[in-house]
Design a protein around this motif. Structure first.
Motif, PDB file in Angstrom:
ATOM      1  N   ALA A 162      80.093  45.918  57.523  1.00  0.00           N
ATOM      2  CA  ALA A 162      79.949  47.160  56.738  1.00  0.00           C
ATOM      3  C   ALA A 162      78.466  47.487  56.498  1.00  0.00           C
ATOM      4  CB  ALA A 162      80.349  46.653  55.257  1.00  0.00           C
ATOM      5  N   LEU A 163      78.017  45.798  56.405  1.00  0.00           N
ATOM      6  CA  LEU A 163      76.289  46.288  56.404  1.00  0.00           C
ATOM      7  C   LEU A 163      75.786  46.984  58.150  1.00  0.00           C
ATOM      8  CD1 LEU A 163      73.340  45.592  55.171  1.00  0.00           C
ATOM      9  CD2 LEU A 163      73.340  43.509  56.365  1.00  0.00           C
ATOM     10  N   SER A 164      76.322  45.853  59.014  1.00  0.00           N
ATOM     11  CA  SER A 164      76.226  46.555  60.718  1.00  0.00           C
ATOM     12  C   SER A 164      76.462  48.186  60.769  1.00  0.00           C
ATOM     13  CB  SER A 164      77.173  45.690  61.015  1.00  0.00           C
ATOM     14  OG  SER A 164      76.606  44.479  61.100  1.00  0.00           O
ATOM     15  N   GLU A 165      77.279  48.986  60.096  1.00  0.00           N
ATOM     16  CA  GLU A 165      77.410  49.786  60.196  1.00  0.00           C
ATOM     17  C   GLU A 165      76.223  51.281  59.393  1.00  0.00           C
ATOM     18  OE1 GLU A 165      80.577  51.099  58.054  1.00  0.00           O
ATOM     19  OE2 GLU A 165      82.871  49.650  59.598  1.00  0.00           O
ATOM     20  N   VAL A 166      75.791  50.133  58.643  1.00  0.00           N
ATOM     21  CA  VAL A 166      74.958  51.276  57.940  1.00  0.00           C
ATOM     22  C   VAL A 166      73.433  51.007  58.763  1.00  0.00           C
ATOM     23  CG1 VAL A 166      73.442  51.654  56.240  1.00  0.00           C
ATOM     24  CG2 VAL A 166      75.644  50.988  55.701  1.00  0.00           C
ATOM     25  N   LEU A 167      73.164  49.783  59.607  1.00  0.00           N
ATOM     26  CA  LEU A 167      72.245  49.788  59.945  1.00  0.00           C
ATOM     27  C   LEU A 167      72.755  50.744  61.096  1.00  0.00           C
ATOM     28  CD1 LEU A 167      71.834  45.897  59.568  1.00  0.00           C
ATOM     29  CD2 LEU A 167      70.635  47.321  58.571  1.00  0.00           C
TER      30      LEU A 167
END
Length: 202
Positions: free
Chosen positions: A158-163
């Motif tokens: 989920a964090l990777s997608e935002v980054l």
């Protein structure tokens, strides 16, 4: 996605400026109360709010961005971390003794955070480079590599997608024990300013 920040300094504000243009909301908090953050959220603009650490912990993702000596107090301000996604953006540095990194062969700094935030899904991120290296939040900014580590695959994804959405290149280093050691202060990947223009990154 809604980001709650425990700590409202340069790290929190820099991250906020990168994610807000893509529809993400941010709630910043500190130990002095929401009223002290009026100017900060005013400058960040629409989608930025001030609150308490407890309110920050109610958001989709919580970002811990305080100085290392204040980590225990900040984590203790939230009674129950169970099931929460906690981004550890701290570095194990005492501002009064910056050369003392502690025992870097022992538990990683994020494992220490995880031990104090029992039940949280901890992801190490935003710690390996100075914020001035990514102060440009424009769409034309270089695609800087940001390392992440953690034991929960869904939280990292989920964090990777935002980054990636915000124009960074997310590189998953693995677990807190293995990857976290590589990116924490004193590790081989700390302090590397890598972009996709660098030939060895491609």
């Amino acid at each position: 996605m809604k980001f709650g920040f425990i700590g409202a300094g340069v790290v929190a504000q820099t991250i906020a400026r990168h994610v807000m243009p893509y529809g993400h909301e941010v709630l910043l908090s500190n130990s002095r109360g929401p009223d002290t953050l009026a100017d900060v959220v005013g400058k960040l603009g629409r989608g930025a709010f001030a609150g308490t650490p407890q309110q920050a912990a109610e958001q989709d993702v919580v970002v811990l961005s305080v100085e290392w000596p204040r980590v225990p107090e900040a984590l203790a301000s939230v009674p129950d971390w169970s099931g929460r996604t906690l981004i550890d953006a701290t570095n194990r540095i005492d501002p009064d003794h910056p050369s003392d990194l502690g025992d870097v062969s022992g538990p990683t700094s994020s494992e220490i955070v995880a031990d104090q935030a029992v039940g949280a899904k901890v992801v190490k991120a935003f710690n390996s480079i100075p914020m001035q290296w990514i102060e440009d939040a424009s769409p034309e900014k270089p695609r800087t590599v940001l390392f992440i580590s953690g034991d929960d695959a869904s939280a990292k994804s989920a964090l990777s997608e935002v980054l990636e959405q915000a124009g960074f290149a997310a590189v998953d280093l693995g677990t807190l024990a293995i990857g976290g050691r590589q990116q924490q202060v004193g590790g081989p990947l700390a302090g590397l300013n890598l972009t996709l223009h660098d030939p060895f990154v491609l």
